[in-house]
Design a protein around this motif. Structure first.
Motif, mmCIF file in Angstrom:
data_model
loop_
_atom_site.group_PDB
_atom_site.id
_atom_site.type_symbol
_atom_site.label_atom_id
_atom_site.label_comp_id
_atom_site.label_asym_id
_atom_site.label_seq_id
_atom_site.Cartn_x
_atom_site.Cartn_y
_atom_site.Cartn_z
ATOM 1 N N ILE A 91 42.755 -26.537 9.938
ATOM 2 C CA ILE A 91 41.422 -26.090 10.337
ATOM 3 C C ILE A 91 41.086 -24.837 9.539
ATOM 4 O O ILE A 91 41.880 -23.906 9.476
ATOM 5 C CB ILE A 91 41.354 -25.785 11.846
ATOM 6 N N GLY A 92 39.912 -24.810 8.935
ATOM 7 C CA GLY A 92 39.490 -23.632 8.195
ATOM 8 C C GLY A 92 38.031 -23.725 7.785
ATOM 9 O O GLY A 92 37.472 -24.819 7.662
ATOM 10 N N LEU A 93 37.398 -22.560 7.596
ATOM 11 C CA LEU A 93 35.995 -22.550 7.184
ATOM 12 C C LEU A 93 35.711 -21.319 6.344
ATOM 13 O O LEU A 93 36.361 -20.282 6.494
ATOM 14 C CB LEU A 93 35.064 -22.548 8.402
ATOM 15 N N THR A 94 34.757 -21.467 5.438
ATOM 16 C CA THR A 94 34.172 -20.346 4.705
ATOM 17 C C THR A 94 32.719 -20.705 4.435
ATOM 18 O O THR A 94 32.428 -21.773 3.890
ATOM 19 C CB THR A 94 34.889 -20.082 3.375
ATOM 20 N N ALA A 95 31.797 -19.823 4.839
ATOM 21 C CA ALA A 95 30.375 -20.090 4.660
ATOM 22 C C ALA A 95 29.638 -18.778 4.402
ATOM 23 O O ALA A 95 30.039 -17.715 4.891
ATOM 24 C CB ALA A 95 29.800 -20.794 5.893
ATOM 25 N N TYR A 96 28.547 -18.880 3.635
ATOM 26 C CA TYR A 96 27.716 -17.730 3.294
ATOM 27 C C TYR A 96 26.329 -17.888 3.926
ATOM 28 O O TYR A 96 25.890 -18.993 4.223
ATOM 29 C CB TYR A 96 27.560 -17.598 1.780
ATOM 30 N N ARG A 97 25.647 -16.762 4.069
ATOM 31 C CA ARG A 97 24.257 -16.799 4.525
ATOM 32 C C ARG A 97 23.340 -16.596 3.329
ATOM 33 O O ARG A 97 23.388 -15.563 2.658
ATOM 34 C CB ARG A 97 23.981 -15.714 5.568
ATOM 35 N N VAL A 98 22.524 -17.610 3.053
ATOM 36 C CA VAL A 98 21.534 -17.521 1.978
ATOM 37 C C VAL A 98 20.177 -17.814 2.607
ATOM 38 O O VAL A 98 19.840 -18.960 2.894
ATOM 39 C CB VAL A 98 21.836 -18.510 0.839
ATOM 40 N N SER A 99 19.374 -16.748 2.832
ATOM 41 C CA SER A 99 18.095 -16.908 3.530
ATOM 42 C C SER A 99 17.206 -15.704 3.258
ATOM 43 O O SER A 99 17.696 -14.607 2.968
ATOM 44 C CB SER A 99 18.330 -17.058 5.040
ATOM 45 N N THR A 100 15.906 -15.920 3.367
ATOM 46 C CA THR A 100 14.937 -14.838 3.220
ATOM 47 C C THR A 100 14.350 -14.426 4.569
ATOM 48 O O THR A 100 13.443 -13.595 4.624
ATOM 49 C CB THR A 100 13.788 -15.265 2.282
ATOM 50 N N LYS A 110 20.632 -9.809 19.067
ATOM 51 C CA LYS A 110 21.090 -10.936 19.894
ATOM 52 C C LYS A 110 20.902 -12.288 19.200
ATOM 53 O O LYS A 110 21.018 -13.331 19.836
ATOM 54 C CB LYS A 110 20.368 -10.950 21.254
ATOM 55 N N GLU A 111 20.621 -12.261 17.913
ATOM 56 C CA GLU A 111 20.445 -13.503 17.151
ATOM 57 C C GLU A 111 21.775 -13.910 16.518
ATOM 58 O O GLU A 111 22.495 -13.094 15.952
ATOM 59 C CB GLU A 111 19.393 -13.291 16.063
ATOM 60 N N THR A 112 22.115 -15.205 16.643
ATOM 61 C CA THR A 112 23.302 -15.732 15.981
ATOM 62 C C THR A 112 23.039 -15.830 14.487
ATOM 63 O O THR A 112 22.035 -16.405 14.061
ATOM 64 C CB THR A 112 23.674 -17.116 16.532
ATOM 65 N N LEU A 113 23.932 -15.290 13.697
ATOM 66 C CA LEU A 113 23.758 -15.315 12.249
ATOM 67 C C LEU A 113 24.157 -16.695 11.723
ATOM 68 O O LEU A 113 25.258 -17.180 11.989
ATOM 69 C CB LEU A 113 24.616 -14.222 11.606
ATOM 70 N N ILE A 114 23.250 -17.332 11.009
ATOM 71 C CA ILE A 114 23.493 -18.684 10.493
ATOM 72 C C ILE A 114 24.019 -18.586 9.063
ATOM 73 O O ILE A 114 23.334 -18.097 8.168
ATOM 74 C CB ILE A 114 22.204 -19.530 10.518
ATOM 75 N N PHE A 115 25.231 -19.072 8.863
ATOM 76 C CA PHE A 115 25.836 -19.125 7.535
ATOM 77 C C PHE A 115 25.630 -20.551 7.027
ATOM 78 O O PHE A 115 26.395 -21.461 7.342
ATOM 79 C CB PHE A 115 27.309 -18.742 7.607
ATOM 80 N N ASN A 116 24.564 -20.739 6.256
ATOM 81 C CA ASN A 116 24.108 -22.090 5.934
ATOM 82 C C ASN A 116 24.692 -22.677 4.661
ATOM 83 O O ASN A 116 24.576 -23.874 4.421
ATOM 84 C CB ASN A 116 22.569 -22.110 5.843
ATOM 85 N N GLY A 170 38.478 -29.722 8.701
ATOM 86 C CA GLY A 170 38.505 -30.088 10.111
ATOM 87 C C GLY A 170 37.123 -30.306 10.696
ATOM 88 O O GLY A 170 36.985 -30.778 11.812
ATOM 89 N N ASN A 171 36.087 -29.907 9.915
ATOM 90 C CA ASN A 171 34.685 -30.129 10.318
ATOM 91 C C ASN A 171 34.380 -29.514 11.683
ATOM 92 O O ASN A 171 33.687 -30.104 12.505
ATOM 93 C CB ASN A 171 34.377 -31.629 10.332
ATOM 94 N N ARG A 172 34.852 -28.282 11.906
ATOM 95 C CA ARG A 172 34.635 -27.615 13.185
ATOM 96 C C ARG A 172 33.488 -26.605 13.135
ATOM 97 O O ARG A 172 33.124 -26.036 14.175
ATOM 98 C CB ARG A 172 35.915 -26.903 13.659
ATOM 99 N N TYR A 173 32.936 -26.352 11.943
ATOM 100 C CA TYR A 173 31.842 -25.385 11.825
ATOM 101 C C TYR A 173 30.513 -26.117 11.684
ATOM 102 O O TYR A 173 30.394 -27.047 10.878
ATOM 103 C CB TYR A 173 32.059 -24.460 10.630
ATOM 104 N N ASN A 174 29.508 -25.678 12.442
ATOM 105 C CA ASN A 174 28.164 -26.258 12.387
ATOM 106 C C ASN A 174 27.253 -25.297 11.633
ATOM 107 O O ASN A 174 26.923 -24.218 12.136
ATOM 108 C CB ASN A 174 27.633 -26.494 13.804
ATOM 109 N N HIS A 175 26.845 -25.682 10.411
ATOM 110 C CA HIS A 175 26.041 -24.765 9.594
ATOM 111 C C HIS A 175 24.570 -24.735 10.020
ATOM 112 O O HIS A 175 23.792 -23.969 9.450
ATOM 113 C CB HIS A 175 26.144 -25.144 8.119
ATOM 114 N N TYR A 176 24.205 -25.532 11.023
ATOM 115 C CA TYR A 176 22.851 -25.445 11.573
ATOM 116 C C TYR A 176 22.783 -24.409 12.711
ATOM 117 O O TYR A 176 21.750 -23.756 12.890
ATOM 118 C CB TYR A 176 22.395 -26.802 12.099
ATOM 119 N N THR A 177 23.852 -24.280 13.473
ATOM 120 C CA THR A 177 23.866 -23.338 14.592
ATOM 121 C C THR A 177 24.652 -22.074 14.286
ATOM 122 O O THR A 177 24.509 -21.077 15.003
ATOM 123 C CB THR A 177 24.476 -24.009 15.832
#
Length: 252
Positions: free
Chosen positions: A127-136, A142-148, A155-162
């Motif tokens: 299980i492992g993940l690495t994701a970046y946030r690319v957004s304007t 209190k906002e969840t930061l989306i790393f899209n 393991g497909n345990r990270y949801n890049h939409y949420t």
């Protein structure tokens, strides 16, 4: 004269028919050759896939052999292993693995045969993940930061939409999250089931700046982990840089 002309016409007509038949035959041969080439390409692909399967299974067999050898030697501490995978006693005499295994008591042989190979089983569930946030888009408290932008999601345990990582296995996890900010200050926290367990502060009032945090955390099956904004001095503009990252993996 009329007969000669008629004969010539008939010969010409026959030649045209033969020529047309030859073209049809050639066309059919070319079509069959094309079909044969397609079949050969498909068989080459299947052969390549079979070779990959055989290679993978050979590696698994070697791993199992190595772990079985280590298990047998652990039951006989008076022996060691040389580079040829032979068991060597402290008196330098060589003894085969089969002889050592056969010399064990019946009860010990049964235990050795039925012993679970836990290191290999654990290695199969990574299980492992690495994701970046690319957004304007600007961010808010209190906002969840989306790393899209996902670099790895084993393991497909990270949801890049949420922006949420969902654990499907109990264990000790390593998490890392880093902020890049510009023209603002940002506070962020990493959260496990709505309970913060890590925090970082980025001060970008003088230009681009970075801050990061790495944490070990026991996580239970079914729980979630995500990064949440605590505060920002600029809620109207995008002040989060593209080097903002969320990463983690199962340690054991």
């Amino acid at each position: 004269m009329a007969n000669i002309t008629l004969c010539s016409f008939i010969l010409l007509l026959c030649s045209l028919i033969v020529f047309a038949d030859e073209n049809l035959v050639i066309q059919r041969v070319l079509e069959e050759l094309s079909e044969l080439r397609s079949r050969v390409d498909e068989q080459d692909l299947e052969l390549h896939q079979l070779k990959q399967v055989v290679k993978s299974q050979s590696a698994e067999i070697q791993l199992l052999k190595g772990e079985r050898l280590a298990d047998d030697v652990s039951d006989h501490p008076e022996f060691g292993i040389n580079s040829a995978n032979e068991i060597i006693s402290s008196t330098k005499s060589k003894k085969s693995l089969g002889d050592t295994f056969r010399s064990a008591t019946p009860t010990k042989r049964i235990l050795q045969k039925n012993r679970r190979i836990t290191p290999y089983s654990a290695a199969m569930h990574r299980i492992g993940l690495t994701a970046y946030r690319v957004s304007t888009d600007p961010v808010h408290p209190k906002e969840t930061l989306i790393f899209n932008q996902v670099l790895a999601n084993i393991g497909n345990r990270y949801n890049h939409y949420t922006g949420v990582f969902s654990a499907d296995q109990d264990g000790l996890y390593v998490f890392y999250f880093g902020l890049e900010c510009n023209d603002a200050t940002i506070e962020a926290e990493i959260v496990n089931d709505d309970v913060a367990f890590g925090y970082t502060y980025c001060d970008g009032r003088s230009g681009f700046s970075n801050s990061a945090e790495m944490i070990l955390k026991e996580v239970s099956t079914g729980s979630s982990v995500f990064v949440r904004i605590v505060s920002t001095s600029n809620q109207n503009n995008n002040v989060v840089g593209d080097k903002t990252i969320f990463s983690g993996f199962l340690l054991n």
